[in-house]
Design an enzyme around this catalytic site. Structure first.
Site, PDB file in Angstrom:
ATOM      1  N   ARG A  67       0.836  -1.198   0.000  1.00 48.05           N
ATOM      2  CA  ARG A  67       0.000   0.000   0.000  1.00 48.05           C
ATOM      3  C   ARG A  67       0.879   1.260   0.000  1.00 48.05           C
ATOM      4  NH1 ARG A  67      -3.576  -3.504  -1.766  1.00 48.05           N
ATOM      5  NH2 ARG A  67      -4.803  -4.592  -0.170  1.00 48.05           N
ATOM      6  N   LYS A  72       3.253  -6.791 -14.095  1.00 48.05           N
ATOM      7  CA  LYS A  72       2.074  -7.465 -13.550  1.00 48.05           C
ATOM      8  C   LYS A  72       0.870  -7.287 -14.459  1.00 48.05           C
ATOM      9  CE  LYS A  72      -0.538  -9.575 -10.532  1.00 48.05           C
ATOM     10  NZ  LYS A  72      -0.596  -9.478  -9.070  1.00 48.05           N
ATOM     11  N   ASP A  92       1.053 -12.780  -0.856  1.00 49.74           N
ATOM     12  CA  ASP A  92      -0.059 -11.920  -1.268  1.00 49.74           C
ATOM     13  C   ASP A  92      -0.619 -11.172  -0.058  1.00 49.74           C
ATOM     14  OD1 ASP A  92      -1.844 -10.648  -2.952  1.00 49.74           O
ATOM     15  OD2 ASP A  92      -3.268 -12.303  -3.019  1.00 49.74           O
TER      16      ASP A  92
END
EC number: 3.5.2.3
Length: 348
Positions: free
Chosen positions: A21, A103, A251
């Site tokens: 984040r 990604k 993850d």
């Protein structure tokens, strides 16, 4: 008299799939990773996403500023693929050592993926460039069509997207991230040396019954969603076999408590504090601790063509209770296995 604790010494691990984040959340969560792992592949799904070299350099600096003194941690940055991404920008970032990988998020597959790729054809020039320069492609492997059941989206992705892509670009290195199904486990195991996978602790420890029976457990809700137990078992058997193209990717995906415990809660498990001990528990349950170090510390660097870490850490087998919550500036963060008693933890 208590039994002597068991100690497991392994080469320092890496986390090959991590969400940190930004802002206050970043500052809170980084130390939980940097105290344990040598490196981590950092996901680029910020708002706005990381799509340029400059954005990745700036984000990397914000991460490094949040690493406590005494921690030796290297964030490995990724580029968020979009339909409009310039292949030259991607190659520049790779050549300059800023981007380790790129990604692919199918549009709207998960948190902050609205900018994602609408179709593989839309980014074929980018993918062809990645194949040419040897840059790994990291894939969130789910289709997002409204008519496809959420429990079927990974299996459908393999046949409709992943396999055609790999047939077309045969030299492209692909990491099938956070696999959750027997279909994906079989596909990766049967693939060639240019295909690898990561698996999360929650998908090894739990199945959808744990999330849904007897009440909804929002802190087990992540994407791809937990599947039925036959899929969980296939993942456990894959890691326990010592297969060398599957490796640790937590993850870990933090959300403030009020965004998880909600009428429309966010997907993601914040497992950074407890992931390594959770993996150790699974390997122990599968009588496969001899393969634990390779999964955590060797298979990933080997696939990425990077050296293994030269320092070691120890895990200790003694029961301890996971914290119920972690303070944020104006809320709390609930860690994976909050309040539960766990068997393995990293020795401080």
């Amino acid at each position: 008299m208590t039994a002597p604790s068991q100690v497991l010494k392994i080469r320092r691990p890496d986390d090959w799939h991590l969400h940190l984040r930004d802002g206050d959340m970043l500052k809170t969560v980084v130390p939980y990773t940097s105290e344990i792992y040598g490196r981590a592949i950092v996901m680029p799904n910020l708002a706005p996403p990381v799509t340029t070299v400059e954005a990745a350099v700036a984000y990397r600096q914000r991460i490094l500023h949040a690493v406590p003194a005494g921690h030796d941690f290297t964030p490995l940055m990724t580029c968020y693929l979009t339909d409009s991404l310039d292949p030259n920008e991607l190659e520049r970032g790779f050549n300059e050592g800023v981007f380790t990988a790129a990604k692919l998020y199918p549009a709207n597959a998960t948190t902050n993926s609205s900018h994602g790729v609408t179709s593989v054809d839309a980014i074929m020039p980018v993918l062809e460039r990645m194949e040419k320069i040897g840059m790994p492609l990291l894939v969130h492997g789910e289709v997002t069509h409204a008519d496809i059941d959420i429990f079927d989206r990974e299996a459908r992705f393999i046949e409709s997207v992943m396999e055609p892509l790999r047939q077309r670009l045969t030299a492209l290195k692909v990491v099938f991230e956070h696999i959750t199904t027997k279909d994906a486990a079989d596909y990766v195991r049967d693939g060639n040396e240019r295909l690898a996978a990561t698996i999360t602790p929650q998908h090894l420890m739990f199945n959808r019954n744990h999330m849904l029976v007897g009440g909804v457990r929002p802190h087990l809700y992540c994407l791809p969603i937990l599947k039925r137990n036959i899929h969980q078992q296939a993942l456990r058997e894959l890691v326990a076999s010592g297969f060398n193209r599957v490796f640790l990717g937590t993850d870990s995906a933090p959300h403030a408590r009020h965004r998880k415990e909600s009428s429309c809660g966010c997907a993601g498990c914040f497992n950074a504090p407890t992931a390594l001990g959770s993996y150790a528990t699974v390997f122990e349950e599968m009588n496969a601790l001899q393969h634990f170090e390779a999964f955590c510390s060797v298979n990933g660097p080997q696939f990425y063509g990077l050296p293994v870490n030269d320092t070691f850490i120890e895990l200790v087998r003694e029961e301890h209770q996971v914290a119920e919550s972690i303070a944020l500036t104006d809320d709390t963060l609930v860690p994976f296995l909050a309040g539960e008693t766990v068997r393995w933890s990293v020795k401080q």
